[in-house]
Enzyme design. Sequence first.
Site, PDB file in Angstrom:
ATOM      1  N   LYS A 199     -51.105  27.854   1.994  1.00  0.00           N
ATOM      2  CA  LYS A 199     -50.340  26.821   1.266  1.00  0.00           C
ATOM      3  C   LYS A 199     -48.904  26.651   1.778  1.00  0.00           C
ATOM      4  CE  LYS A 199     -53.324  26.724  -2.708  1.00  0.00           C
ATOM      5  NZ  LYS A 199     -53.854  25.618  -3.411  1.00  0.00           N
TER       6      LYS A 199
ATOM      7  N   ASP B  62     -53.833  38.385  -3.265  1.00  0.00           N
ATOM      8  CA  ASP B  62     -53.968  36.986  -2.867  1.00  0.00           C
ATOM      9  C   ASP B  62     -52.661  36.297  -3.248  1.00  0.00           C
ATOM     10  OD1 ASP B  62     -54.376  34.293  -2.647  1.00  0.00           O
ATOM     11  OD2 ASP B  62     -56.334  34.282  -3.628  1.00  0.00           O
TER      12      ASP B  62
ATOM     13  N   TYR C 288     -59.166  32.373  -8.934  1.00  0.00           N
ATOM     14  CA  TYR C 288     -59.732  31.624  -7.805  1.00  0.00           C
ATOM     15  C   TYR C 288     -59.129  32.166  -6.522  1.00  0.00           C
ATOM     16  CZ  TYR C 288     -60.812  27.693  -4.677  1.00  0.00           C
ATOM     17  OH  TYR C 288     -61.263  26.918  -3.639  1.00  0.00           O
TER      18      TYR C 288
HETATM   19  C1  LIG Z   1     -54.919  31.835  -5.295  1.00  0.00           C
HETATM   20  C2  LIG Z   1     -55.657  31.034  -4.289  1.00  0.00           C
HETATM   21  N1  LIG Z   1     -56.286  31.661  -3.287  1.00  0.00           N
HETATM   22  C3  LIG Z   1     -56.950  30.990  -2.330  1.00  0.00           C
HETATM   23  C4  LIG Z   1     -57.015  29.608  -2.368  1.00  0.00           C
HETATM   24  C5  LIG Z   1     -57.776  28.876  -1.311  1.00  0.00           C
HETATM   25  O1  LIG Z   1     -56.904  28.234  -0.456  1.00  0.00           O
HETATM   26  P1  LIG Z   1     -57.426  27.005   0.417  1.00  0.00           P
HETATM   27  O2  LIG Z   1     -57.657  25.882  -0.513  1.00  0.00           O
HETATM   28  O3  LIG Z   1     -56.309  26.785   1.401  1.00  0.00           O
HETATM   29  O4  LIG Z   1     -58.674  27.443   1.088  1.00  0.00           O
HETATM   30  C6  LIG Z   1     -56.380  28.909  -3.390  1.00  0.00           C
HETATM   31  C7  LIG Z   1     -56.425  27.446  -3.460  1.00  0.00           C
HETATM   32  O5  LIG Z   1     -56.048  26.809  -4.403  1.00  0.00           O
HETATM   33  C8  LIG Z   1     -55.689  29.648  -4.377  1.00  0.00           C
HETATM   34  O6  LIG Z   1     -55.070  29.026  -5.413  1.00  0.00           O
END
Ligand SMILES: Cc1ncc(COP(=O)(O)O)c(C=O)c1O
Length: 457
Positions: A295, A267, A165
């Site tokens: 985060k 990521d 994700y």
């Molecule tokens: C690995 C990863 N990338 C991107 C995101 C997206 O972040 P946001 O919820 O702040 O848009 C998340 C959210 O859980 C994530 O776990």
Amino acid sequence: MSVAESTIDPTRLSKLIETEETEFNARHPNSRALTERASRALAGGVASSWQSTDPHPIYLADGHGSKVVDVDGNEYVDFHNGYGAMAVGHAHPKIVEIVSERVREGTHFAQPTEDSVIVAEHLSERFGLPLWRFANSGTESTMDAVRLMRAITGRDILLKIEGSYHGHGDAVMVSVAPPGDKIGPYDDPVSVPQTIGLPADVVALTRVVPFNDLDALERTLHRYEGRVAGMIVEPAMMNAGIVTPDEGYLGGVKELLHGAGALLAFDEVKTGVTIAYGGATKRYGISPDLVCLAKSTGGGLPCGAIGGTEEVMEWIADGRIDQVGTFNGNPLTMAAMRVTLTEILTPDVYEEFDRLAEILRSGCDAALESGGIAGYTTVMSARGAVTYRGERVRNYRDYLEVSDELAYVNWLVQFNRGVFMAPWGKSENWTLSVQHSEDDVRRFVRNLEFLAKALAA
Ligand SMILES: Cc1ncc(COP(=O)(O)O)c(C=O)c1O
């Protein structure tokens, strides 16, 4: 010695789920009432679909330190930690102080402040990438990374890992948690839209590969020769429990991509400042072209950041790419980020995270073994997860074999005994904060011991 196949008593398991569900319902009358009221004003009764939980969401009233309290007055050790955004813990005195101070001096200008420079300088040092920009969420960070890779290479195809994700942007909402009967052959996975509403042409431009398989990546790069812009990778998959990279995998990914004229974006929205001081980039010693953060870097404020090499970021610096946003570099976020990064998530806290992680790992593994439960515990400093499968999970297809039932019963058992875990069962992992104590983590282990005893055949 971990257990290869669970020897638990299935009748005890279904009985335990029943009694724990009854207790769960009895403990949350106010949350249930709020869910009912909310459903008339909030679609589905929640602010984000991922706050939804069966049997119903838990409404929280406050958070302090390592604990949260729900609207029924139940207090929990927080293992959810705002989907991993709260490594500073709740209402950290330094965050309370800086945010209160900054609020009195103005919260938004859409002009740069000195804090944005300090934070960028700090991130450069921490992650070893020279140039940074800000965003407001992980989704925005990964969206910017994808656009950059496409713009710079002049190519359209994006590669991503099956079962990862990366936020809710169209390009990455592909094969996030696809059902087993839709994923196609291992050698040629189908790009499965995670939601309706994604244009088919957009979905087709995202191709997926299995994690931990360099041959599969090589074959895919060959198949789409000259068309792949880049690949977005979570260095350790953190939305499938935790799936760690095999030795040499991340370095191999970088080499293959660069050999094909494509770029690599890590990521690190989840791994970023939680698994090591310099994230996965430093933990594994692999420097990608781009890093996406969000985060826990913001100390609990909405945040996002993207860092890159000179060659990549010059496309933004010289104006060929607009990387924009009204709230980018928001002064309140920047102030909280500065204090989080420079005063709270300092190098020494990772030693304490590691110490607590080891208590969790050894305690949970012993509990699983004693109850005849097939599974194992993965810890990476502030992050960790119990995976209910005898053999180590190396990719999404292995992960599909993880027991949903055991993850669910553990979630119930933990909840009813004062540990708040994220919804969505086996996919989630825990995040500790600097305010978590040994007592806090021992509570989780004790609960798992209770579970193991209750299920032992
Ligand atoms: C690995 C990863 N990338 C991107 C995101 C997206 O972040 P946001 O919820 O702040 O848009 C998340 C959210 O859980 C994530 O776990």
